[in-house]
Write a protein that holds these residues in place. Sequence first.
Motif, PDB file in Angstrom:
ATOM      1  N   GLU A   1      35.367  29.242  30.327  1.00  0.00           N
ATOM      2  CA  GLU A   1      35.974  29.619  31.608  1.00  0.00           C
ATOM      3  C   GLU A   1      36.676  30.976  31.503  1.00  0.00           C
ATOM      4  O   GLU A   1      36.678  31.763  32.458  1.00  0.00           O
ATOM      5  N   ASP A   2      37.228  31.269  30.349  1.00  0.00           N
ATOM      6  CA  ASP A   2      37.824  32.597  30.150  1.00  0.00           C
ATOM      7  C   ASP A   2      36.738  33.676  30.240  1.00  0.00           C
ATOM      8  O   ASP A   2      36.962  34.757  30.780  1.00  0.00           O
ATOM      9  N   ILE A   3      35.593  33.366  29.660  1.00  0.00           N
ATOM     10  CA  ILE A   3      34.506  34.351  29.669  1.00  0.00           C
ATOM     11  C   ILE A   3      34.040  34.600  31.109  1.00  0.00           C
ATOM     12  O   ILE A   3      33.777  35.735  31.502  1.00  0.00           O
ATOM     13  N   TRP A   4      33.935  33.512  31.871  1.00  0.00           N
ATOM     14  CA  TRP A   4      33.610  33.692  33.296  1.00  0.00           C
ATOM     15  C   TRP A   4      34.648  34.601  33.944  1.00  0.00           C
ATOM     16  O   TRP A   4      34.301  35.506  34.715  1.00  0.00           O
ATOM     17  N   ASP A   5      35.915  34.376  33.632  1.00  0.00           N
ATOM     18  CA  ASP A   5      36.969  35.222  34.218  1.00  0.00           C
ATOM     19  C   ASP A   5      36.771  36.701  33.866  1.00  0.00           C
ATOM     20  O   ASP A   5      36.863  37.576  34.729  1.00  0.00           O
ATOM     21  N   ILE A   6      36.509  36.969  32.594  1.00  0.00           N
ATOM     22  CA  ILE A   6      36.313  38.371  32.193  1.00  0.00           C
ATOM     23  C   ILE A   6      35.138  38.971  32.971  1.00  0.00           C
ATOM     24  O   ILE A   6      35.221  40.079  33.508  1.00  0.00           O
ATOM     25  N   ALA A   7      34.043  38.215  33.008  1.00  0.00           N
ATOM     26  CA  ALA A   7      32.846  38.711  33.687  1.00  0.00           C
ATOM     27  C   ALA A   7      33.100  38.895  35.174  1.00  0.00           C
ATOM     28  O   ALA A   7      32.693  39.899  35.777  1.00  0.00           O
ATOM     29  N   ALA A   8      33.780  37.952  35.780  1.00  0.00           N
ATOM     30  CA  ALA A   8      33.957  37.991  37.230  1.00  0.00           C
ATOM     31  C   ALA A   8      34.907  39.118  37.639  1.00  0.00           C
ATOM     32  O   ALA A   8      34.704  39.787  38.655  1.00  0.00           O
ATOM     33  N   ILE A   9      35.941  39.342  36.853  1.00  0.00           N
ATOM     34  CA  ILE A   9      36.853  40.457  37.162  1.00  0.00           C
ATOM     35  C   ILE A   9      36.107  41.779  37.018  1.00  0.00           C
ATOM     36  O   ILE A   9      36.202  42.666  37.871  1.00  0.00           O
ATOM     37  N   THR A  10      35.332  41.900  35.954  1.00  0.00           N
ATOM     38  CA  THR A  10      34.529  43.107  35.769  1.00  0.00           C
ATOM     39  C   THR A  10      33.556  43.291  36.934  1.00  0.00           C
ATOM     40  O   THR A  10      33.378  44.407  37.441  1.00  0.00           O
ATOM     41  N   ALA A  11      32.933  42.201  37.345  1.00  0.00           N
ATOM     42  CA  ALA A  11      31.942  42.274  38.421  1.00  0.00           C
ATOM     43  C   ALA A  11      32.603  42.623  39.747  1.00  0.00           C
ATOM     44  O   ALA A  11      32.089  43.432  40.530  1.00  0.00           O
ATOM     45  N   PHE A  12      33.757  42.018  40.002  1.00  0.00           N
ATOM     46  CA  PHE A  12      34.439  42.306  41.258  1.00  0.00           C
ATOM     47  C   PHE A  12      34.859  43.775  41.323  1.00  0.00           C
ATOM     48  O   PHE A  12      34.733  44.433  42.362  1.00  0.00           O
ATOM     49  N   PHE A  13      35.335  44.319  40.213  1.00  0.00           N
ATOM     50  CA  PHE A  13      35.739  45.724  40.243  1.00  0.00           C
ATOM     51  C   PHE A  13      34.539  46.670  40.148  1.00  0.00           C
ATOM     52  O   PHE A  13      34.652  47.833  40.520  1.00  0.00           O
ATOM     53  N   ALA A  14      33.400  46.177  39.710  1.00  0.00           N
ATOM     54  CA  ALA A  14      32.169  46.966  39.855  1.00  0.00           C
ATOM     55  C   ALA A  14      31.927  47.232  41.337  1.00  0.00           C
ATOM     56  O   ALA A  14      31.558  48.339  41.752  1.00  0.00           O
ATOM     57  N   LEU A  15      32.144  46.205  42.141  1.00  0.00           N
ATOM     58  CA  LEU A  15      32.072  46.366  43.598  1.00  0.00           C
ATOM     59  C   LEU A  15      33.155  47.321  44.089  1.00  0.00           C
ATOM     60  O   LEU A  15      32.890  48.307  44.789  1.00  0.00           O
ATOM     61  N   SER A  16      34.365  47.032  43.717  1.00  0.00           N
ATOM     62  CA  SER A  16      35.518  47.774  44.215  1.00  0.00           C
ATOM     63  C   SER A  16      35.419  49.259  43.842  1.00  0.00           C
ATOM     64  O   SER A  16      35.639  50.143  44.675  1.00  0.00           O
ATOM     65  N   ASN A  17      35.079  49.561  42.599  1.00  0.00           N
ATOM     66  CA  ASN A  17      34.947  50.954  42.147  1.00  0.00           C
ATOM     67  C   ASN A  17      33.923  51.706  42.990  1.00  0.00           C
ATOM     68  O   ASN A  17      34.122  52.873  43.341  1.00  0.00           O
ATOM     69  N   ARG A  18      32.789  51.063  43.261  1.00  0.00           N
ATOM     70  CA  ARG A  18      31.737  51.737  44.020  1.00  0.00           C
ATOM     71  C   ARG A  18      32.186  52.024  45.459  1.00  0.00           C
ATOM     72  O   ARG A  18      31.937  53.106  45.998  1.00  0.00           O
ATOM     73  N   MET A  19      32.871  51.072  46.070  1.00  0.00           N
ATOM     74  CA  MET A  19      33.373  51.323  47.424  1.00  0.00           C
ATOM     75  C   MET A  19      34.410  52.454  47.410  1.00  0.00           C
ATOM     76  O   MET A  19      34.369  53.369  48.233  1.00  0.00           O
ATOM     77  N   ALA A  20      35.342  52.381  46.470  1.00  0.00           N
ATOM     78  CA  ALA A  20      36.390  53.410  46.412  1.00  0.00           C
ATOM     79  C   ALA A  20      35.783  54.790  46.173  1.00  0.00           C
ATOM     80  O   ALA A  20      36.195  55.779  46.786  1.00  0.00           O
TER      81      ALA A  20
END
Lengths: 194, 194, 194, 194, 194, 194
Positions: free
Chosen positions: E154-173
Amino acid sequence: MDTPAISRYPVPPLGTLPDDVRTRILAVQEKSGFVPNVFLTLAHRPEEFRAFFAYHDALMEKESGLTKAEREMIVVATSALNGCQYCVVAHGAILRVRAKNPLLADQVAINHRKADITPRQRAMLDFALKVAAESGKVGDEDFERLRSHGFGDEDIWDIAAITAFFALSNRMANVIGMRPNDEFYLLGRMPKSK
Amino acid sequence: MDTPAISRYPVPPLGTLPDDVRTRILAVQEKSGFVPNVFLTLAHRPEEFRAFFAYHDALMEKESGLTKAEREMIVVATSALNGCQYCVVAHGAILRVRAKNPLLADQVAINHRKADITPRQRAMLDFALKVAAESGKVGDEDFERLRSHGFGDEDIWDIAAITAFFALSNRMANVIGMRPNDEFYLLGRMPKSK
Amino acid sequence: MDTPAISRYPVPPLGTLPDDVRTRILAVQEKSGFVPNVFLTLAHRPEEFRAFFAYHDALMEKESGLTKAEREMIVVATSALNGCQYCVVAHGAILRVRAKNPLLADQVAINHRKADITPRQRAMLDFALKVAAESGKVGDEDFERLRSHGFGDEDIWDIAAITAFFALSNRMANVIGMRPNDEFYLLGRMPKSK
Amino acid sequence: MDTPAISRYPVPPLGTLPDDVRTRILAVQEKSGFVPNVFLTLAHRPEEFRAFFAYHDALMEKESGLTKAEREMIVVATSALNGCQYCVVAHGAILRVRAKNPLLADQVAINHRKADITPRQRAMLDFALKVAAESGKVGDEDFERLRSHGFGDEDIWDIAAITAFFALSNRMANVIGMRPNDEFYLLGRMPKSK
Amino acid sequence: MDTPAISRYPVPPLGTLPDDVRTRILAVQEKSGFVPNVFLTLAHRPEEFRAFFAYHDALMEKESGLTKAEREMIVVATSALNGCQYCVVAHGAILRVRAKNPLLADQVAINHRKADITPRQRAMLDFALKVAAESGKVGDEDFERLRSHGFGDEDIWDIAAITAFFALSNRMANVIGMRPNDEFYLLGRMPKSK
Amino acid sequence: MDTPAISRYPVPPLGTLPDDVRTRILAVQEKSGFVPNVFLTLAHRPEEFRAFFAYHDALMEKESGLTKAEREMIVVATSALNGCQYCVVAHGAILRVRAKNPLLADQVAINHRKADITPRQRAMLDFALKVAAESGKVGDEDFERLRSHGFGDEDIWDIAAITAFFALSNRMANVIGMRPNDEFYLLGRMPKSK
C-alpha cells in the motif's frame, strides 16, 4: 479519400520488372492472397530487392533455435522502438498467425515487459532491444545472460542478425513512407485461429 | 600479447568455404593486399555473407549521384554514432583514399559539423544521422531540405539505403566483436597520397 | 582552398602577447616543432590562458597513480563523447605517442569497450564517461568499483579532475571552433614508433 | 545528527595550507562572514585550487558585457542541469544578492523559460544550456541568434566560458560530494534586500 | 514591472464561482493567509477543479505509511524532473514546513542523491523518479527493492499514485503557465521554524 | 495457462464495494457487455476511484472543440509513448469505434506522423506528445502553432488536460500491472463497422 500512396517513390508495374522479381511477387500473391507492399515498393530497385529478400529468407525461413513466432516477436518489438508502421503492422500479423495468439503482437509492440511471454523470451527481447538501440554497449555480460536462459551462440547470432536486418528494413520503410496493406490489420485476430 | 580474436564466433578456414565465398575473399585479397576482417568473420554464415555483400555492392559500387567518397562519409558518420569500431576504422581508411584527404575521416567521425565538407555534404550527413538515430521522424521537410541542396529523390534513397545498410552492419559488427585489421589505421594518411 | 581559420575569434600576433604567454608558446614550439592551436586560440584572453594551462599542467604533468597514457585515454574518451574535434585529434596523437601504440587512440575514441585496454583501464574510462555525462549520479558504488580495481582515492580525484577539466576544454573548443593542427593526425601512427 | 561531511576527501586544517591559499580563504571569510565550502574542499590540492580560483576570477570578477547577476544566472541554470547541489545553492544565493531579487534563483534553477527575465537573458540561458548539454552542436546559427539580441562576440565567449568553467566545477563538486554551507540557503531571500 | 499573470487563462472572480469551489478557496485563504494560485487558476474549470482536489486530498491528506513530509519529498523531486516551477516552489515550501527543515526542499529538488535523507527515503525517491520518467520499465525488481526497505504494497501504491497525480499537475501547470505565489519562496526557511 | 492477474493488487469483490462504486461498475457492464479492468483494479481504493473517474468524465464526456475520436487519438498516442499496455489497447479500441476506422488506432500508436489524419490532428498530437514528454518546454510558440490550425485556447486546455490525465493513468496502470481485457483487442476492427 483517394487510395493513399504506398511509397514516396514510384511503384513499378509488374510487367516492367525483371523476371525473377516478378516471379517472386506472383508467388507471394499466390500464397497470401495479396502482395505485401514491401515487395512492390522495394521493387523500385531490383538489385537491392534481391539482396533484401535473400537476407530476409536466410534469417526468417531457415531452421533455428528460435521458433518462427519468436523471430517475429523480435521484429515487432524492435520495429516498434523504431516507429516503423509497416513492420509493426505486417509482422504483427505474422506473429499472431505463427503464435496462434491474437493478443501477443500488440502486447509486444507496446511493452514487451508486460507481454504474455516466457522469461526466456523476455531475455531474448531485452537483448534485441539493446542491439537495436545501443549495440555499441553489447558485451560479455549480455552473452552470459542469454546463455543462462539456454540460448546457444548461434541463437544469439540469430537474435542479433534479425534485429540488425530489421534495423535496415525499418529505416527504409520510414524514409520511403512504406504503407502497410489494410489486410494485415485484421489477420490472425480471431481467437483460436489456426 | 596474443593476437586478439577478430570475432566472438569461429572464423572458418578458407578451404572449408563454399567456392563463391572463397573466390570473393581471394579476389579482395588480391586487390587490397590483405583480407578485411568483415569477409572472414561473416563467412561463418555463407548465406548471410552472400546477401550482405550483394547488398553492399548494390549500394557502394554502382553509379550514383553521390561520389564514392560521399558514400563513405555516410558510413563513417553513422557508424561513429553507433560506436562501431570496425566500420569507422575500415571505412575511415577507404574515405581517406577515395577523397584523397588524410584528415577527413577523423573529422567526420568525431563531429561532421566541424569537418572540411561542403554545405551540400553537411545536409547529406545531417539527414543520414537522422535516419540512423530516429528514422521514424523523417518527413517531407527532410526531402525538401535535401532537394534545396540539389539532391534528387534517387540520391535521397541512396543516402537512406547506405545508412540503413550500415545500421545492419554496425549492429552485427558490435555484437560479434568484429575487429578491424591493423592495416586500416594507417591507410591513406599520407598527405597528397594518391 | 584557403587555409581554414583555426578559431572564430581573432588570433593575436605573437608580438602583441604578454611576455609569459609568448614565452610559453615559444617553448612548446621549440619542443614540438609546431604550436598546437589551443595555445594560439586561447591566447585571445591571456588571463584565462594562464589559468587554463596552470590547471592543465597541475593535472597532466604531475606524478600520479595514473600513467600519462592513461590520462590521455580519459581525455580522448570523454572528448569523443562531447564531439570535440580538437581534443580527440590532438590528444589522440599524444595518446599514441605516450602509449607507443598506433591503434589505441582511434579505438578509445570510437568505443572504449572494444579497445585494447586492461579491465582496470576499462573501469577507469567507464567512470570518466559517467562523470562526463551524468556526474550528478556519481555515488559510493562508483568509488567501490574503482577501488576494487586498485584505484586509490587520489587516483579517483585524478580521473574526475581530468574529465572535469576537459569538460571545460571541450566546450570552449566547440564554441570557438578550435581547429586541430594538421600535424596531429599522423603523429604516432607508425608501428613501433618510439 | 552529526555534522555532515563537506567532502568525501580530507579537508586540510588552515594551518597546514600554503600561505597564498590560506590568505585567500581568510580574505573570503573576512568579507562573507563564513568560508564557502568550495574553498575548504578544493584546498585539498593547492595547485588545482590556485588554477581554479584564477579561472573563476578571470570570468566572474572582470568587466564584461554581462552584468554580474547575468553571470550568476548562467551558473545557476547550467548547474541545475548538471544536478550540482553545491553550485545551485551557493550561486543561487549570490544571484539573489546581485540581482536584488529573492525569487529569481529558484525560478532559473527549476526552469529558466518561466523565470522573470528579459528575452535577451532568455536567449543567453538557452545558449548556455546548449553549451552545457551538447556543445558539439553549437554553430553559426547560435552566434546569429545571440547577436540579434545585442550580444557581441566577446559576450558570447563570456557566456561559453562561464558555462565551461562550471561544467568543470559541477563535476568536481558532484564527485567529491561538496556540501553547500547552510548559510547560503537563506541569503538574499528577504524582499527588497539590498 | 506589472504584476505578472498567474496563468495564460482567465482567472475567474471569486463571486462568479460555484459555491463549493468558492468555499474551498475561502477556507484555504483562512488557513494559509493567502490563496495558492493553483486554486485560482484551476477554478477556470470547476468540474476539473473538483476532481483535481478530490484526488489531491485522497492522496495527500489521508493516513499513510508515508509521513506527510515524505509525500512532499516525492512531489518536489518529481516536479523538479518535470521542470514545474509552481510545484517545486509551492511544495518545496510545504516540505520545509512539514519536515521542519529549511534545507531539505532545495536539496531534493536539485539532486535527491545528495539530500539529507535516509536510505529508505532515497529508495522511495529513486522509485518515484522511475515512475515519473519511465513507468513502462517498472517491474518486480522495483517492488522487491522497496520491500527490502520496509515499504508495504500500500505504501508503494501511495508513492506511485502521488507521482502519477503530480505528473498530471506538473503538465497542467507547465501548459497554463501557473505562477507560484511569492509567499512560497520564503516559507519555512527559518532554522528551527515550527 | 491460468487466467493472468489483472493487477498486482487485490481486486475487491463487487459485493464489498461502496454503493456508488458498484453502481458505476454495473452501469458500464450493462453498456459495454463487460467490465473494463480499469474499473475493477482501481476500485481497490474507492476514494481515488471516484476522483479518477470524475476527472475522466470531465474531460472525455463533455462537449469540446475536439471530437471524441480526436480525444481518443491523444490518449493512444501519449499512452504508447509511455509504454502503457492497458491504455493503448483499451483506448485503441474506443478510437476505432469512435472514428469508425479500423486502422487508425494502430497507426497512431506506432507513429502518429504516418497515420491517416489531417494536418490539424497532426499538430494536435505533436503538441500532446510534447506535453507528455517535456512539458517544461511548452511555450508561446506552441500556442501559436495550434492557433494557426484553428484551435482555440479552450481546445488547447483540452489537449493538455487529456494528456495530463493519461500521464497519471499510464503511470498507475504501469505500476499496478493493469491488464487489458481480451475483448478490447478485436473491438472495432471490422471494416465499415458502425
